[in-house]
Structures are given as structure tokens and as C-alpha cells.
Design an enzyme around this catalytic site. Structure first.
Site, mmCIF file in Angstrom:
data_model
loop_
_atom_site.group_PDB
_atom_site.id
_atom_site.type_symbol
_atom_site.label_atom_id
_atom_site.label_comp_id
_atom_site.label_asym_id
_atom_site.label_seq_id
_atom_site.Cartn_x
_atom_site.Cartn_y
_atom_site.Cartn_z
ATOM 1 N N ARG A 1 0.865 -1.182 0.000
ATOM 2 C CA ARG A 1 0.000 0.000 0.000
ATOM 3 C C ARG A 1 0.901 1.230 0.000
ATOM 4 O O ARG A 1 1.958 1.228 0.670
ATOM 5 C CB ARG A 1 -0.871 0.054 1.262
ATOM 6 N N HIS B 1 -1.935 -0.432 -9.660
ATOM 7 C CA HIS B 1 -2.485 -1.328 -8.622
ATOM 8 C C HIS B 1 -3.058 -2.593 -9.262
ATOM 9 O O HIS B 1 -4.243 -2.911 -9.114
ATOM 10 C CB HIS B 1 -3.554 -0.607 -7.795
ATOM 11 N N GLU C 1 -4.355 6.969 -4.821
ATOM 12 C CA GLU C 1 -4.692 6.295 -6.087
ATOM 13 C C GLU C 1 -6.116 6.675 -6.489
ATOM 14 O O GLU C 1 -6.963 6.813 -5.619
ATOM 15 C CB GLU C 1 -4.620 4.776 -5.887
HETATM 16 C C1 8YV Z 1 -7.367 -5.052 -4.808
HETATM 17 C C2 8YV Z 1 -5.621 -5.401 -3.204
HETATM 18 O O1 8YV Z 1 -8.294 -5.447 -3.894
HETATM 19 O O2 8YV Z 1 -5.956 -7.544 -2.314
HETATM 20 C C3 8YV Z 1 -5.716 -6.368 -2.095
HETATM 21 O O3 8YV Z 1 -5.534 -5.954 -0.951
HETATM 22 O O4 8YV Z 1 -5.178 -4.326 -3.043
HETATM 23 C C4 8YV Z 1 -6.075 -5.756 -4.553
HETATM 24 O O5 8YV Z 1 -6.181 -7.111 -4.790
HETATM 25 C C5 8YV Z 1 -7.803 -5.291 -6.186
HETATM 26 O O6 8YV Z 1 -7.236 -4.303 -6.926
HETATM 27 C C6 8YV Z 1 -9.284 -5.308 -6.376
HETATM 28 O O7 8YV Z 1 -9.792 -4.055 -6.349
#
Ligand code: 8YV
Length: 313
Positions: A232, A279, A261
Site C-alpha cells: 500500500r 495497482h 490512487e
Molecule cells: C485489490 C488489493 O483489492 O488484495 C488487495 O488488498 O489491493 C487488490 O487485490 C484489487 O485491486 C481489487 O480491487
């Protein structure tokens, strides 16, 4: 019988919307021109919330959906969900661990190799005709055999470490606790940074890790280090990262995640030695299908009164 209402916070692939739509009445928040008005109108009929890692769910959303008793996250990271608010309201939270682990680890290596070996630059060099006009491209930086530091040796960090073993790397890590692994442990990113050539951030997001890779860690990096983040943006002091890219201390970086983002700091786009990714670490058809199935399995279990497959404790 009426299908229970499901609030869909962010856009999902058609195959998920079809599967969810068979079981639920879908309320697509992301299509609403006025979110607050939409929530005020549809909220009472919402009995479950489907959200995504980066979108989460805040207390106001929960309050707008007083009959929602589960939040199912399409993603492993639940840092954008107000877990305390969910707990206080008796709302269960689920996520999609494991199914995306190897995919995210692949992306860490894809970004590492792309950044160190300047793959986008080489691609542009060939396409633009510069190769034919100017001759060989500049030399790049080795990856195999280097010292890799992993910030956060959870499921994804371990999958990255397994790949690093295949690249003949010496592996070290930092984290809250020492793990039963044959890798060198350092208590903080700042202690890890000077010991490695490549730093990969794979710690979970959230308040506990906000700014974990701080200015001290970034300034302690070995000159010429390669930096990769697949966790993150919040985990990293982004201003310090940008300063280290500007000064040349970091030779190359591969970034899948950012603060703010998708409206990221535009300065990132000015660095030729940084590979940017929107992402996308879990973003393959195969893994996204697995994530969608697991999210649905959690929702179905909740409404069928069965144990949730992957609850967030
Ligand atoms: C997002 C993610 O959820 O798993 C996570 O924590 O950041 C990603 O897999 C994915 O971009 C779906 O929106």
C-alpha cells in the site's frame, strides 16, 4: 422470495456481477451520480456490502446500510474498511487471502526485473527506431544474486522470498516478529535497508504500518538500491521516496501502489527509472476469478448460516 440487497461499492468484472446477481439484488454504488442520495435511498434494503481492497467501507456507509451484516472485500487488504466500526455494529468482514498471494509475488518480481533491466525503456528504444539509429541501449542493473530485503514477511512476503531463492539471492526481512525462516531478521525497515540491494515492501496496510518505511529507512538504503512496493502507498513515506529518486540514491523502482490512487503524485511519471503499475498486482483473469468466487462463497455462507470461509478476525 426477494433476493437480499447487495451494495456493490466498486466496479467488478461481468462474471462476478452475473454470479452475484443470481443470488442478490445488486445496488451499484459506483454507477450512482450522487453517492449520498443513492445510499439514503437504497441503504435500508442493503443486507450485505461487496467492496474492494482500495475502496473499503467507512462508518458512514455502514450507518447508511443499517441492515447490512456482512462486508465482503474483494482483496486481501482490509485497511480501507473501518474494522472497529464494523465490529461495533456486529458486521462480519471477509477478505480474499491466499488466492492472490502468488500473483502479487509475481508482480513484485515483474516490477523488479522491469525496473532493474529497464524493460519499458528498452521496449521504447526498439519501437522508436532508436536502436537502429543510435546502436545499443545503455547498460542496466543485475538482479540475480543480489541481497533482497522484504518488509513484511507474511503470505505474500514469503512467496516473494521463494522466488528470490530461485534468483540466488540472500534474503533478509523486517517485521513485527521474527519468523521460523532461514532468512536474516531485522527489527525495522531502517535496520534492514543498509543490509540489502533490493527492498521490496509487502507489509499489510493500515494504521499499524502507516509510514513504516520511513525517511530513516529510505535514507539508509544502499546507494544504487532498487525499490519495489506491492503493498500500500500508505506504508511508505512517499516524499522521502521521491527525494531518494530525485537524488539518484535509489537506482530504479517498481511501484504498483501509491498514496492517492488513482490520482497519484504526477512527479512519479517524470522518473525514467521508475516502472509504474496501476495497482494491478492481483489483476490477472485467473486470480480475479478466484477472488470473485471466494467473495461470493463468503456471502453465500453468511446468508446460508454456514461458517465464513475467510473471515477477518
Ligand atoms: C485489490 C488489493 O483489492 O488484495 C488487495 O488488498 O489491493 C487488490 O487485490 C484489487 O485491486 C481489487 O480491487
Amino acid at each position: 422470495m426477494d433476493k437480499p440487497g447487495l451494495l456493490v461499492v466498486g466496479v467488478l468484472p461481468d462474471w462476478d456481477l452475473e454470479a452475484l446477481g443470481r443470488r442478490f439484488t445488486l445496488h451499484l454504488l459506483y454507477e450512482a451520480p450522487d453517492r449520498a442520495a443513492f445510499l439514503a435511498q437504497q441503504g435500508p434494503s442493503v443486507r450485505a456490502i461487496a467492496t474492494k481492497g482500495e475502496l473499503g467501507a467507512d462508518a458512514a456507509m455502514m450507518d447508511a446500510c443499517p441492515n447490512a451484516k456482512i462486508i465482503a472485500c474483494y482483496g486481501v487488504g482490509v485497511d480501507a474498511i473501518d474494522l472497529a466500526a464494523a465490529r461495533a455494529r456486529g458486521i462480519a468482514v471477509t477478505n480474499t487471502p491466499d488466492v492472490l498471494t502468488e500473483e502479487v509475488a509475481d508482480m513484485a518480481f515483474a516490477l523488479l526485473l522491469a525496473a532493474a533491466r529497464a524493460i519499458p525503456e528498452g521496449d521504447a528504444y526498439v519501437r522508436s527506431g532508436a536502436w537502429a539509429r543510435q546502436g545499443p541501449m545503455r547498460l542496466t542493473t543485475r538482479v540475480w544474486g543480489k541481497r533482497m530485503g522484504i518488509v513484511g514477511l507474511g503470505r505474500i512476503g514469503r512467496a516473494i522470498a521463494r522466488r528470490a531463492e530461485g534468483f540466488g539471492m540472500a534474503i533478509a526481512y523486517s517485521g513485527r516478529t521474527r519468523k521460523d525462516v532461514p532468512y536474516a531478521f531485522h527489527p525495522s525497515p531502517a535496520a534492514l535497508a543498509p543490509e540489502v540491494d533490493i527492498l521490496v515492501v509487502s507489509a499489510a496496510g493500515g494504521a499499524a504500518t502507516a509510514g513504516l518505511v520511513d525517511r530513516a529507512a529510505i535514507e539508509a538504503l544502499t546507494p544504487g538500491a532498487i525499490f519495489v512496493n506491492v503493498s500500500r502507498g500508505s506504508v511508505v513515506d512517499e516524499a522521502a521516496l521521491i527525494a531518494a529518486l530525485q537524488s539518484g540514491r535509489i537506482a530504479a523502482a517498481g511501484l504498483d501502489v501509491f498514496r492517492n490512487e488513482p490520482a497519484i503524485d504526477p512527479v512519479f511519471a517524470t522518473f525514467p527509472n521508475v516502472v509504474l503499475s496501476p495497482h494491478q498486482a492481483s489483476g490477472t483473469v485467473e486470480t480475479r476469478k478466484d477472488m470473485g468466487r471466494l467473495m461470493l462463497a463468503n456471502l453465500e455462507a453468511h446468508f446460508d448460516g454456514r461458517p465464513l470461509p475467510t473471515p477477518v478476525p
